[in-house]
Scaffold this active site. Structure first.
Site, PDB file in Angstrom:
ATOM      1  N   ARG A   1      33.493  46.354  38.968  1.00 20.45           N
ATOM      2  CA  ARG A   1      32.831  46.461  40.266  1.00 20.45           C
ATOM      3  C   ARG A   1      32.222  47.851  40.349  1.00 20.45           C
ATOM      4  NH1 ARG A   1      38.131  44.096  42.993  1.00 20.45           N
ATOM      5  NH2 ARG A   1      38.845  45.225  41.176  1.00 20.45           N
TER       6      ARG A   1
ATOM      7  N   LYS B   1      52.135  46.086  42.527  1.00 19.98           N
ATOM      8  CA  LYS B   1      51.110  45.992  43.587  1.00 19.98           C
ATOM      9  C   LYS B   1      51.668  45.372  44.863  1.00 19.98           C
ATOM     10  CE  LYS B   1      46.486  45.955  41.559  1.00 19.98           C
ATOM     11  NZ  LYS B   1      45.281  45.123  41.410  1.00 19.98           N
TER      12      LYS B   1
ATOM     13  N   HIS C   1      36.389  36.555  42.074  1.00 21.18           N
ATOM     14  CA  HIS C   1      37.084  35.995  40.905  1.00 21.18           C
ATOM     15  C   HIS C   1      36.403  34.700  40.451  1.00 21.18           C
ATOM     16  CE1 HIS C   1      40.837  38.063  42.716  1.00 21.18           C
ATOM     17  NE2 HIS C   1      40.573  38.718  41.609  1.00 21.18           N
TER      18      HIS C   1
ATOM     19  N   SER D   1      40.782  41.733  46.515  1.00 15.02           N
ATOM     20  CA  SER D   1      41.818  41.005  47.266  1.00 15.02           C
ATOM     21  C   SER D   1      42.449  41.928  48.299  1.00 15.02           C
ATOM     22  CB  SER D   1      42.886  40.476  46.311  1.00 15.02           C
ATOM     23  OG  SER D   1      42.319  39.603  45.370  1.00 15.02           O
TER      24      SER D   1
HETATM   25  P1  ADP Z   1      44.258  43.250  38.588  1.00  9.83           P
HETATM   26  O1  ADP Z   1      45.477  43.537  39.384  1.00  9.83           O
HETATM   27  O2  ADP Z   1      44.519  42.921  37.158  1.00  9.83           O
HETATM   28  O3  ADP Z   1      43.114  44.217  38.771  1.00  9.83           O
HETATM   29  P2  ADP Z   1      42.747  41.453  40.260  1.00  9.83           P
HETATM   30  O4  ADP Z   1      43.146  40.093  40.735  1.00  9.83           O
HETATM   31  O5  ADP Z   1      42.596  42.496  41.301  1.00  9.83           O
HETATM   32  O6  ADP Z   1      43.817  41.835  39.186  1.00  9.83           O
HETATM   33  O7  ADP Z   1      41.426  41.345  39.422  1.00  9.83           O
HETATM   34  C1  ADP Z   1      41.369  40.602  38.224  1.00  9.83           C
HETATM   35  C2  ADP Z   1      40.085  40.935  37.514  1.00  9.83           C
HETATM   36  O8  ADP Z   1      38.996  40.452  38.296  1.00  9.83           O
HETATM   37  C3  ADP Z   1      39.853  42.430  37.332  1.00  9.83           C
HETATM   38  O9  ADP Z   1      39.203  42.633  36.091  1.00  9.83           O
HETATM   39  C4  ADP Z   1      38.914  42.778  38.464  1.00  9.83           C
HETATM   40  O10 ADP Z   1      38.092  43.886  38.143  1.00  9.83           O
HETATM   41  C5  ADP Z   1      38.092  41.508  38.560  1.00  9.83           C
HETATM   42  N1  ADP Z   1      37.522  41.335  39.890  1.00  9.83           N
HETATM   43  C6  ADP Z   1      38.194  41.173  41.049  1.00  9.83           C
HETATM   44  N2  ADP Z   1      37.339  41.046  42.079  1.00  9.83           N
HETATM   45  C7  ADP Z   1      36.088  41.138  41.547  1.00  9.83           C
HETATM   46  C8  ADP Z   1      34.767  41.118  42.087  1.00  9.83           C
HETATM   47  N3  ADP Z   1      34.564  41.009  43.388  1.00  9.83           N
HETATM   48  N4  ADP Z   1      33.729  41.265  41.237  1.00  9.83           N
HETATM   49  C9  ADP Z   1      33.948  41.415  39.907  1.00  9.83           C
HETATM   50  N5  ADP Z   1      35.152  41.454  39.342  1.00  9.83           N
HETATM   51  C10 ADP Z   1      36.218  41.319  40.135  1.00  9.83           C
END
Ligand code: ADP
Length: 167
Positions: A97, A45, A21, A135
């Site tokens: 990703r 979630k 993030h 996460s």
């Molecule tokens: P959501 O529940 O909306 O997917 P996340 O916190 O899991 O929320 O992710 C928020 C955003 O950050 C999403 O667009 C996700 O694809 C991106 N993201 C999370 N981890 C990574 C990573 N390691 N590399 C690139 N993008 C990421």
């Protein structure tokens, strides 16, 4: 934070924030004048951390860029496009990703375009050392006793440990 410049909203659950993030926020800062990291409750979630805890962690790890005025952290509920309009954002930033992210992101981007044609969705890829990082995976590794020091700031690793051992 002033309201001048082009603002992007970077929405997510951030349960908790990872280096993936943070990498995305840095990339968004290169392209946009203002970045709003917007935390959604996302009860579906079943989050480990409360929304206030997630917000607090983001505020800690993003403190330098928040101080500089380029980044802010906020929460939102309801429709993302309504929130973006309220903030005067020109775009939504999302991370891509693996291929597995694509279908859901594609659907969401097109639905958001239908709801708010003026709002663009910008996809970015994190540094390849974080492309497999989520996460969810992080929490699983901590639960099983693995070392996650490379994937989260130390303050966050401590909080995950504390949360999982007190649960
Ligand atoms: P959501 O529940 O909306 O997917 P996340 O916190 O899991 O929320 O992710 C928020 C955003 O950050 C999403 O667009 C996700 O694809 C991106 N993201 C999370 N981890 C990574 C990573 N390691 N590399 C690139 N993008 C990421």
């Amino acid at each position: 934070m002033t309201s001048t410049g082009r603002r992007v909203v970077y929405p997510g659950s951030f349960d908790p924030v990872t280096n993936g993030h943070l990498d995305m926020v840095c990339r968004a800062c290169q392209i946009f004048d203002r970045v709003t990291v917007a935390v959604s409750e996302n009860r579906a979630k079943n989050p480990l951390f409360s929304i206030d805890e997630r917000l607090e962690m983001l505020n800690i790890v993003l403190a330098p860029v928040i101080k500089s005025g380029q980044v802010e952290v906020d929460t939102f509920d309801g429709l993302l496009v309504d929130y973006c309009r309220k903030k005067g954002a020109v775009a939504v930033a999302r991370g891509l990703r693996a291929l597995s992210d694509f279908e859901y992101e594609f659907q969401m981007a097109l639905m958001n375009r239908h709801l708010a044609p003026e709002l663009e969705t910008v996809f970015m890829m994190s540094d390849e050392k974080y492309t497999y990082l989520s996460s969810t995976l992080l929490k699983d590794v901590v639960r099983l006793g693995g070392d996650v020091a490379r994937f989260v700031p130390a303050a966050i690793a401590t909080r995950i440990h504390r949360k999982l051992t007190s649960a």
